[in-house]
Design a protein around this motif. Structure first.
Motif, mmCIF file in Angstrom:
data_model
loop_
_atom_site.group_PDB
_atom_site.id
_atom_site.type_symbol
_atom_site.label_atom_id
_atom_site.label_comp_id
_atom_site.label_asym_id
_atom_site.label_seq_id
_atom_site.Cartn_x
_atom_site.Cartn_y
_atom_site.Cartn_z
ATOM 1 N N SER A 44 16.745 46.065 3.234
ATOM 2 C CA SER A 44 16.362 47.374 3.264
ATOM 3 C C SER A 44 17.193 48.147 2.383
ATOM 4 O O SER A 44 18.435 47.841 2.012
ATOM 5 N N ARG A 45 16.680 49.487 1.945
ATOM 6 C CA ARG A 45 17.598 50.270 1.137
ATOM 7 C C ARG A 45 17.295 51.795 1.509
ATOM 8 O O ARG A 45 16.459 52.287 2.222
ATOM 9 N N ASP A 46 18.338 52.635 1.284
ATOM 10 C CA ASP A 46 18.371 54.063 1.483
ATOM 11 C C ASP A 46 18.526 54.572 0.133
ATOM 12 O O ASP A 46 19.647 54.584 -0.209
ATOM 13 N N ASN A 47 17.299 54.847 -0.522
ATOM 14 C CA ASN A 47 17.530 55.465 -1.754
ATOM 15 C C ASN A 47 18.400 56.769 -2.137
ATOM 16 O O ASN A 47 18.585 57.126 -3.118
ATOM 17 N N ALA A 48 18.433 57.461 -0.980
ATOM 18 C CA ALA A 48 18.922 58.901 -0.960
ATOM 19 C C ALA A 48 20.703 58.584 -1.115
ATOM 20 O O ALA A 48 21.258 59.402 -1.666
ATOM 21 N N LYS A 49 20.947 57.306 -0.780
ATOM 22 C CA LYS A 49 22.404 56.959 -0.449
ATOM 23 C C LYS A 49 22.982 55.718 -1.451
ATOM 24 O O LYS A 49 23.996 55.440 -1.647
ATOM 25 N N ASN A 50 21.624 55.429 -2.421
ATOM 26 C CA ASN A 50 21.885 54.524 -3.138
ATOM 27 C C ASN A 50 22.330 53.253 -2.806
ATOM 28 O O ASN A 50 23.591 52.647 -3.324
ATOM 29 N N THR A 51 22.050 52.877 -1.535
ATOM 30 C CA THR A 51 22.664 51.847 -0.581
ATOM 31 C C THR A 51 21.460 50.858 -0.309
ATOM 32 O O THR A 51 20.364 51.176 -0.058
ATOM 33 N N VAL A 52 21.791 49.532 -0.292
ATOM 34 C CA VAL A 52 20.989 48.405 -0.016
ATOM 35 C C VAL A 52 21.763 47.925 1.226
ATOM 36 O O VAL A 52 23.034 47.903 1.224
ATOM 37 N N TYR A 53 21.039 46.964 2.205
ATOM 38 C CA TYR A 53 21.501 46.393 3.142
ATOM 39 C C TYR A 53 20.751 45.010 3.134
ATOM 40 O O TYR A 53 19.783 44.805 2.744
ATOM 41 N N LEU A 54 21.480 44.050 3.760
ATOM 42 C CA LEU A 54 21.013 42.765 4.116
ATOM 43 C C LEU A 54 21.367 42.547 5.518
ATOM 44 O O LEU A 54 22.629 42.399 5.860
ATOM 45 N N GLN A 55 20.210 42.499 6.486
ATOM 46 C CA GLN A 55 20.544 42.184 7.988
ATOM 47 C C GLN A 55 20.223 40.652 7.925
ATOM 48 O O GLN A 55 19.286 40.303 7.637
ATOM 49 N N MET A 56 21.283 40.018 8.577
ATOM 50 C CA MET A 56 21.276 38.347 8.523
ATOM 51 C C MET A 56 21.205 38.078 10.077
ATOM 52 O O MET A 56 22.421 38.236 10.692
ATOM 53 N N ASN A 57 20.286 37.512 10.573
ATOM 54 C CA ASN A 57 20.134 36.717 11.695
ATOM 55 C C ASN A 57 19.859 35.407 11.739
ATOM 56 O O ASN A 57 19.629 34.778 10.652
ATOM 57 N N SER A 58 20.246 34.838 12.818
ATOM 58 C CA SER A 58 20.228 33.468 13.270
ATOM 59 C C SER A 58 20.802 32.691 11.923
ATOM 60 O O SER A 58 20.542 31.754 11.588
ATOM 61 N N LEU A 59 21.993 33.016 11.579
ATOM 62 C CA LEU A 59 22.877 32.487 10.761
ATOM 63 C C LEU A 59 23.137 31.011 10.990
ATOM 64 O O LEU A 59 23.411 30.515 11.972
ATOM 65 N N LYS A 60 23.142 30.314 9.932
ATOM 66 C CA LYS A 60 23.261 28.789 9.822
ATOM 67 C C LYS A 60 24.834 28.461 9.085
ATOM 68 O O LYS A 60 24.902 29.415 8.033
ATOM 69 N N PRO A 61 25.330 27.568 9.139
ATOM 70 C CA PRO A 61 26.318 27.228 8.408
ATOM 71 C C PRO A 61 26.134 27.102 6.861
ATOM 72 O O PRO A 61 26.885 27.374 6.089
ATOM 73 N N GLU A 62 24.758 26.598 6.283
ATOM 74 C CA GLU A 62 24.437 26.733 5.146
ATOM 75 C C GLU A 62 24.305 27.896 4.596
ATOM 76 O O GLU A 62 24.073 27.898 3.191
ATOM 77 N N ASP A 63 24.524 29.070 5.210
ATOM 78 C CA ASP A 63 24.562 30.502 4.745
ATOM 79 C C ASP A 63 25.716 30.654 4.111
ATOM 80 O O ASP A 63 26.068 31.867 3.640
ATOM 81 N N THR A 64 26.746 29.929 4.539
ATOM 82 C CA THR A 64 28.200 30.259 4.191
ATOM 83 C C THR A 64 28.309 30.446 2.511
ATOM 84 O O THR A 64 27.783 29.365 1.606
#
Length: 120
Positions: A70-90
């Motif tokens: 997701s992103r907040d255009n007013a803040k020039n910021t992008v987010y990445l919410q990561m759920n159900s993380l797996k070891p291969e996401d390292t």
């Protein structure tokens, strides 16, 4: 010059969650594209997810249904919410932003990277 600063990485157990943030600063006129990439040891950097200024999103098959960008255009910021993380996401996660500066020059900037480690 456009700078990107990432935050939110860390160590988490499998099944856990993390939220990454990336804030862009500098002489920005517009940011058309923001994305998250990752690079695991011995592997090439790969796209995780990206989002346009209009909100269109794209995800790697390996993270669909688990990660949300997701992103907040007013803040020039992008987010990445990561759920159900797996070891291969390292991996080291990098933020990328593309757009135009206030002097109408194109830019393609990368953050310094933030480490995400998922233990089994």
């Amino acid at each position: 010059q456009v700078q990107l600063v990432e935050s939110g990485g860390g160590l988490v157990q499998a099944g856990g969650s993390l939220r990454l943030s990336c804030a862009a600063s500098g002489s920005i006129f517009s940011i058309n594209y923001m994305g998250w990439y990752r690079q695991a040891p011995g592997k090439q950097r790969e796209l995780v997810a990206d989002i346009t200024s209009g909100g269109s999103t794209n995800y790697a098959d390996s993270v669909k249904g688990r990660f949300t960008i997701s992103r907040d255009n007013a803040k020039n910021t992008v987010y990445l919410q990561m759920n159900s993380l797996k070891p291969e996401d390292t991996a080291v996660y990098y933020c990328n932003a593309r757009g135009f500066t206030s002097t109408v020059r194109g830019f393609d900037s990368w953050g310094q990277g933030t480490q995400v480690t998922v233990s089994s």
